[in-house]
Design an enzyme around this catalytic site. Structure first.
Site, PDB file in Angstrom:
ATOM      1  CE  LYS A  14      -3.609   2.301   2.961  1.00 13.52           C
ATOM      2  NZ  LYS A  14      -4.297   2.605   3.944  1.00 13.52           N
ATOM      3  CD  GLU A  27       8.429  -6.167   7.197  1.00  8.15           C
ATOM      4  OE1 GLU A  27       8.922  -4.811   7.373  1.00  8.15           O
ATOM      5  OE2 GLU A  27       8.691  -6.046   8.601  1.00  8.15           O
ATOM      6  NE  ARG A  54      -6.948  -3.719  10.676  1.00 11.62           N
ATOM      7  CZ  ARG A  54      -5.876  -2.048  10.987  1.00 11.62           C
ATOM      8  NH1 ARG A  54      -5.006  -2.269   9.965  1.00 11.62           N
ATOM      9  NH2 ARG A  54      -6.595  -1.536  11.532  1.00 11.62           N
ATOM     10  CD  GLU A  94      -2.267  -4.352  11.456  1.00 14.92           C
ATOM     11  OE1 GLU A  94      -0.488  -4.605  11.580  1.00 14.92           O
ATOM     12  OE2 GLU A  94      -2.908  -3.872  10.196  1.00 14.92           O
ATOM     13  CG  HIS A 112      -5.833 -35.390  16.493  1.00 17.28           C
ATOM     14  ND1 HIS A 112      -5.559 -36.606  17.237  1.00 17.28           N
ATOM     15  CD2 HIS A 112      -6.739 -34.925  15.655  1.00 17.28           C
ATOM     16  CE1 HIS A 112      -7.283 -36.832  16.703  1.00 17.28           C
ATOM     17  NE2 HIS A 112      -7.700 -36.622  15.852  1.00 17.28           N
ATOM     18  CE  LYS A 142       5.588  -0.853  10.019  1.00 17.90           C
ATOM     19  NZ  LYS A 142       4.941  -0.285   9.427  1.00 17.90           N
TER      20      LYS A 142
END
Ligand SMILES: O=P(O)(O)OC[C@H]1O[C@H](O)[C@H](O)[C@@H](O)[C@@H]1O
Length: 568
Positions: A213, A219, A274, A360, A391, A516
């Site tokens: 965005k 990253e 998101r 978030e 399980h 950050k």
């Protein structure tokens, strides 16, 4: 409600607090013996069935929750969202992911402008571009067709598209349209993720889609530069134009990176990261893999829920009911977590996606007006597909902590399998668990029952199941692109409803900033230590010691960083 009034100071909230004390004295065993109550806790819309009779709630609870919704102005807030008001006040933005899947002729305004034509311009561009790639009319630098796609992005620019891709992977229609193609996702800045993504791929036949965005996320930008190097070292720098495209709101930075603006697909600041899977963020990579017509069905499914959320009365409104019940569980019954348990392997990435959307959005400590909250907002979401989860962590859910569960089942499997001689089909076997678990949680097992079964007395306490553990069940007719869109929108809106009640801003995410900026300080330190031998300074004892140890033990990393790509 005056905007500075906290919801917990209102009468309906206080009444619910008192009411919760009464409800805690009842047991789901008793509540479930009332068929009338159970009948009134089943709602259906567009093929999706919600049964919330196993919530620790009575008919009175429902009424009181509707009063809470009223005093929290939920209806008004929904209208404000759909009308493009700047409900994301800390970023001064509208919240219009509903516009991303609106029909072409819809009118949805943001800042006095109908945004639907812009949405469809981009969708048309995606359709056109993906058809060129899929038909082979757009080829790579060496003339070969681009069969493989790596989508580079993180957070909201990754989790939603991964969820939808994973869900479609075994859908018969989607399989047909994806034949011979691959879609991969590179999210983590860990170089291992680069290695895993490029393994087995040839740059000549690969298209890289950079999804960000902001086009500034550390990253994603490092991964983008890494894949640019992967392409240009194999095919020459001019190949980048044919092998890299971008999705962003920041088209200036896309161009600066070296991607032709004609090959950039826009979205807008009124789409939260998101909530962006229905923008080019998801639609471009997914259409490359499955074709635009499949993804259009996904958008239509989400749009159907958007209309329902907007116009349906609260008693029959799936996202509103779900949102209210979540608030009931978190704020009044005191259950802070929620397990998302899809009985479908195709939904294996649903919980990780919802984890971001929910945590978030609603993991906030102050009201939308900045007043510290005297109650906890948000919930801890986690989950795994059934039966795998059974399980793993179900032990805790059955006999340890109380965690309200969302059971999500599908009537018709994407991939039916039957074996002659077996008692039931493989999907029936799976669904036997989907139907059994909610009752096991609700009813439990008493010591009387155990004694009747002649369980040795010393084992009785270990084998008791207290029951009274709430859950709800969502039953989808099938799991095609349309249903996947419906499921996504139900959860997106549910989370918004929770935030509307708690009176928080569900659409900002300031909590991700601090880490950050501290990483920037560490990055600078690593650089000066490696290049100039500077000692670590400016950190506390713990970080200084760990950084020093890390630097000493990894002294083989060359200071001048000559390019090295994964050797895999
Ligand atoms: O799409 P981008 O701008 O690269 O952002 C990627 C992610 O970055 C941050 O971590 C935000 O918290 C996420 O909401 C966002 O989705």
């Amino acid at each position: 409600m005056a905007s500075s009034t906290l919801i917990c100071d209102t009468q309906p909230w206080k009444e619910l607090e008192a009411h919760a004390e009464d409800v805690k004295k009842t047991h789901l065993r008793d509540l479930l013996s009332d068929d009338e109550r159970s009948r009134s806790m089943v709602v259906e819309f567009d093929g999706i069935l919600l049964d919330y009779s196993r919530q620790l709630a009575t008919l009175e609870t429902k009424e009181k929750l509707f009063k809470l919704a009223e005093v929290a102005s939920v209806k008004e807030k929904i209208n404000q969202m759909y009308n493009g008001e700047h409900i994301n006040s800390t970023e001064n933005r509208s919240v219009l992911h509903v516009a991303l899947r609106a029909p072409r002729d819809a009118v949805i305004q943001s800042d006095g402008k109908n945004v639907v034509p812009d949405v469809w311009n981009v969708l048309d561009k995606i359709k056109d571009f993906t058809e060129q790639i899929r038909s082979g009319s757009w080829v790579g630098a060496t003339g070969k067709e681009l069969k493989d796609v790596i989508a580079v992005g993180i957070g909201g620019s990754f989790l939603g598209p991964l969820f939808v891709h994973t869900a479609l992977q075994t859908d018969p229609e989607a399989i047909e349209s994806a034949r011979g193609r691959q879609l991969r996702f590179l999210a983590n800045v860990d170089p291992i993720d680069v290695a895993r993504n490029i393994t087995g791929l040839n740059p000549e036949t690969t298209l890289v889609v950079i999804v960000s965005k902001t086009f500034t996320t550390a990253e994603t930008m490092l991964n983008a530069r890494t894949l640019r190097e992967w392409i240009s070292s194999a095919l020459g720098p001019s190949a980048v134009a044919k092998h890299m495209v971008a999705v962003s709101t920041n088209l200036k930075l896309v161009e600066k990176f070296g991607i032709d603006p004609n090959n950039a697909f826009a979205f807008w600041d009124w789409v939260g990261g998101r909530y962006s899977v229905c923008s080019a963020v998801g639609v471009l990579p997914l259409s490359l893999q499955y074709g635009f017509s499949v993804i259009e069905k996904f958008l239509k499914g989400a749009s159907s829920i958007d209309q329902h959320m907007y116009s349906e009365q609260f008693e029959r409104n799936l996202p509103v009911l779900l949102g209210l019940l979540s608030v009931w569980n978190v704020s009044f019954l005191g259950y802070p977590a929620r397990a998302i348990l899809p009985y479908s392997q195709a939904l294996e990435k649903f919980a990780p996606h919802i984890q971001q959307v929910s945590m978030e959005s609603n993991g906030k400590g102050v009201s939308i007006d900045g007043v510290p909250l005297p109650f906890e907002a948000g919930e801890i979401d986690f989950g795994e597909p059934g039966t795998n989860g059974q399980h793993s962590f179900y032990q805790l859910i059955h006999q340890g902590r109380v965690i309200p569960c969302d059971f999500i089942g599908v009537v018709k499997s994407q991939q039916p399998v039957y074996l002659s001689g077996e008692v039931v089909s493989n999907h029936d076997e799976l669904m036997s668990n989907f139907f059994a678990q909610p009752d096991a949680l609700a009813y439990g097992k008493t010591s009387e029952q155990l004694q009747k079964e002649n369980v040795p007395p010393h084992l009785v306490p270990h084998k008791i199941f207290s029951g009274n553990r709430p859950s709800l069940s969502l039953l989808l007719p099938s799991l095609n692109a349309y249903n996947i869109g419906q499921l996504l929108a139900i959860y997106e809106h549910r989370i918004a409803v929770e935030g509307f009640i708690w009176g928080i801003n569900s659409f900002d995410q300031w909590g991700v900033e601090l880490g950050k900026s501290l990483a920037t300080q560490v990055r600078k330190q690593l650089n000066v230590s490696r290049t100039q031998g500077e000692p670590v300074q400016g950190f506390n004892f713990s970080t200084t010691s760990m950084l020093t140890r890390y630097l000493q033990a990894s002294a083989d990393v060359p200071a001048d960083l000559p390019t090295r790509l994964p050797q895999i």
